[in-house]
Design an enzyme around this catalytic site. Structure first.
Site, PDB file in Angstrom:
ATOM      1  N   LYS A 112      20.801 113.062   3.122  1.00 47.77           N
ATOM      2  CA  LYS A 112      20.386 114.229   3.895  1.00 47.77           C
ATOM      3  C   LYS A 112      19.832 113.799   5.252  1.00 47.77           C
ATOM      4  O   LYS A 112      19.193 112.753   5.369  1.00 47.77           O
ATOM      5  CB  LYS A 112      19.337 115.042   3.142  1.00 47.77           C
ATOM      6  CG  LYS A 112      19.869 115.767   1.915  1.00 47.77           C
ATOM      7  CD  LYS A 112      18.805 116.667   1.316  1.00 47.77           C
ATOM      8  CE  LYS A 112      19.328 117.472   0.145  1.00 47.77           C
ATOM      9  NZ  LYS A 112      18.300 118.386  -0.408  1.00 47.77           N
TER      10      LYS A 112
ATOM     11  N   ARG B 216       2.458 123.148  -1.673  1.00 44.30           N
ATOM     12  CA  ARG B 216       2.010 121.806  -1.255  1.00 44.30           C
ATOM     13  C   ARG B 216       2.900 121.244  -0.159  1.00 44.30           C
ATOM     14  O   ARG B 216       2.454 120.454   0.671  1.00 44.30           O
ATOM     15  CB  ARG B 216       1.879 120.874  -2.439  1.00 44.30           C
ATOM     16  CG  ARG B 216       3.129 120.566  -3.278  1.00 44.30           C
ATOM     17  CD  ARG B 216       4.032 119.561  -2.648  1.00 44.30           C
ATOM     18  NE  ARG B 216       4.808 118.797  -3.603  1.00 44.30           N
ATOM     19  CZ  ARG B 216       5.968 118.254  -3.318  1.00 44.30           C
ATOM     20  NH1 ARG B 216       6.544 118.440  -2.130  1.00 44.30           N
ATOM     21  NH2 ARG B 216       6.598 117.521  -4.220  1.00 44.30           N
TER      22      ARG B 216
ATOM     23  N   GLY C   8      13.513 119.074   5.291  1.00 48.72           N
ATOM     24  CA  GLY C   8      14.682 119.285   4.447  1.00 48.72           C
ATOM     25  C   GLY C   8      15.287 118.035   3.850  1.00 48.72           C
ATOM     26  O   GLY C   8      15.833 118.066   2.742  1.00 48.72           O
ATOM     27  N   ALA C   9      15.222 116.920   4.547  1.00 48.18           N
ATOM     28  CA  ALA C   9      15.853 115.691   4.057  1.00 48.18           C
ATOM     29  C   ALA C   9      14.959 115.043   3.011  1.00 48.18           C
ATOM     30  O   ALA C   9      14.019 114.320   3.342  1.00 48.18           O
ATOM     31  CB  ALA C   9      16.125 114.733   5.209  1.00 48.18           C
ATOM     32  N   ASP C  10      15.248 115.310   1.746  1.00 49.57           N
ATOM     33  CA  ASP C  10      14.416 114.801   0.654  1.00 49.57           C
ATOM     34  C   ASP C  10      15.242 114.103  -0.417  1.00 49.57           C
ATOM     35  O   ASP C  10      14.805 113.951  -1.550  1.00 49.57           O
ATOM     36  CB  ASP C  10      13.590 115.933   0.039  1.00 49.57           C
ATOM     37  CG  ASP C  10      14.465 117.034  -0.554  1.00 49.57           C
ATOM     38  OD1 ASP C  10      15.698 117.000  -0.347  1.00 49.57           O
ATOM     39  OD2 ASP C  10      13.914 117.927  -1.221  1.00 49.57           O
TER      40      ASP C  10
ATOM     41  N   LYS D 244       5.998 115.743 -12.590  1.00 51.66           N
ATOM     42  CA  LYS D 244       6.777 116.938 -12.280  1.00 51.66           C
ATOM     43  C   LYS D 244       8.251 116.650 -12.472  1.00 51.66           C
ATOM     44  O   LYS D 244       8.748 115.620 -12.019  1.00 51.66           O
ATOM     45  CB  LYS D 244       6.518 117.402 -10.843  1.00 51.66           C
ATOM     46  CG  LYS D 244       7.288 118.691 -10.493  1.00 51.66           C
ATOM     47  CD  LYS D 244       6.891 119.253  -9.137  1.00 51.66           C
ATOM     48  CE  LYS D 244       7.482 118.464  -8.000  1.00 51.66           C
ATOM     49  NZ  LYS D 244       7.269 119.119  -6.685  1.00 51.66           N
TER      50      LYS D 244
ATOM     51  N   SER E 155       8.670 114.337   5.806  1.00 50.16           N
ATOM     52  CA  SER E 155       8.098 114.772   4.534  1.00 50.16           C
ATOM     53  C   SER E 155       9.142 114.693   3.439  1.00 50.16           C
ATOM     54  O   SER E 155      10.173 115.375   3.493  1.00 50.16           O
ATOM     55  CB  SER E 155       7.590 116.217   4.668  1.00 50.16           C
ATOM     56  OG  SER E 155       7.178 116.736   3.414  1.00 50.16           O
TER      57      SER E 155
ATOM     58  N   GLN F  95      10.638 128.390   1.642  1.00 49.35           N
ATOM     59  CA  GLN F  95       9.794 127.348   2.214  1.00 49.35           C
ATOM     60  C   GLN F  95       9.269 127.752   3.583  1.00 49.35           C
ATOM     61  O   GLN F  95       8.168 127.354   3.975  1.00 49.35           O
ATOM     62  CB  GLN F  95      10.562 126.030   2.301  1.00 49.35           C
ATOM     63  CG  GLN F  95       9.753 124.857   2.817  1.00 49.35           C
ATOM     64  CD  GLN F  95       8.434 124.649   2.095  1.00 49.35           C
ATOM     65  OE1 GLN F  95       7.388 124.535   2.726  1.00 49.35           O
ATOM     66  NE2 GLN F  95       8.467 124.625   0.780  1.00 49.35           N
TER      67      GLN F  95
END
Length: 320
Positions: free
Chosen positions: A221, A108, A215-217, A65, A288, A136
């Site tokens: 963050k 997902r 949110g922290a990805d 992706k 996540s 989201q």
């Protein structure tokens, strides 16, 4: 051998949350048991946004992706997050499909959080708090409703308009616009912001709260104040990604949290290798970051449905 092109509209018609939940939970289990493989996502940071390249293989499928995050896109009439998935035959490498990944990403991500809540939240959880009312938030709620029956859904967004539109989209549900502190006082709390400054305070949480930190990805963050994680049982989707780009990345880089404090991965819970919640009053956190195995597992069932239903447009990628 044809390549199948699936637009965002095609994917939207084919994807369902029950199928996504099943595929994502299976992917986490496969990853924990060594049946799926995934190198860390690669980041390309530019002045106005960033890109991530996310390859993975699950049993019978492989792909990558390519996804962006450009928060200024809303002013241009474009989604802030867009993605494309190249889905390939693992035996030959042939590109079986090129499909929009934007809807898959939303579904997902919501599914992973709901699966974490299934294993980590109290079974009698009756309230859901959503911090952030964008797209989201929709899939977070849709996914959680597959497992929980909420008496109250508390939503907070800095934009009252966004919160109001969310309530209108889910008019048949007990949605209430609240303050940030009140939303954080729900049984299950999902943080869905691009914040680089922690805002969720320990004193807002009641005993037994489960938090999905979504949110922290990316590096830098952070949504949760340090004492929240210090007091919590922390589960991650992937240890490397979480410690380098997830909710834990800032705290680990500053020495306020250690990788040794991580209880386990979600795959260890879904596979039964470790138990989920064991006490009613524990604070639990799921960090996540979003895994490519989730995307490819979803791309697999969408591709198979598309073939069965004759959806999309086929062409010969090699010879045309």
């Amino acid at each position: 051998m044809p390549t199948l092109i699936l637009t965002r509209q095609d994917v939207s018609r084919l994807i369902t949350m029950p199928e996504t939940l099943k595929a994502v939970e299976r992917a986490f289990t496969d990853y924990a048991t060594g049946q799926a493989s995934m190198p860390p996502k690669a980041y390309l940071t530019l002045e106005k946004g960033d890109f991530r390249a996310m390859p993975a293989a699950v049993p019978g499928a492989a792909g990558v992706k390519w996804i962006n995050v450009h928060m200024g896109n809303t002013d241009k009439g474009l989604p802030s997050i867009m993605g494309i998935i190249i889905y390939s035959d693992p035996d030959t490498g042939y590109p079986l499909a090129i499909m929009d990944g934007t809807e898959i990403t939303a579904y997902r991500t919501g599914a992973a959080a709901a699966i974490a809540s299934k294993h980590l939240a109290r079974k009698e959880a009756l309230s859901l708090g959503l911090i952030g009312a964008g797209n989201q938030a929709d899939t977070q709620l849709i996914a959680h409703l597959e497992y929980f029956r909420f008496e109250e859904i508390r939503v907070y967004d800095r934009s009252t308009e966004a919160a109001t539109k969310f309530r209108e989209r889910f008019a048949g549900n007990p949605v209430r616009i609240t303050s940030l502190a009140e939303a954080c006082g729900a049984d299950i709390v999902c943080t869905l912001t691009p914040s680089r400054a922690p805002f969720l305070k320990r004193q807002w949480l009641k005993p037994g709260t489960h938090i999905n930190a979504i949110g922290a990805d990316a590096p830098g963050k952070q949504e949760l104040e340090p004492d929240v994680l210090e007091a919590a049982t922390v589960v991650v989707d992937d240890i490397y990604q979480s410690t380098h780009a997830g909710e834990l990345n800032v705290l680990i880089s500053t020495g306020l949290f250690s990788e040794k404090q991580i209880y386990g991965t979600l795959g260890e819970l879904t596979s039964g290798r470790k138990p989920g919640r064991t006490t009613d009053d524990a604070i639990t956190v799921f960090d996540s970051t979003g895994l490519a195995i989730q995307d490819i597992a979803c791309a697999r069932f969408i591709y198979e449905k598309a073939l069965a239903q004759g959806a999309g447009h086929q062409f010969d990628f090699i010879r045309e």
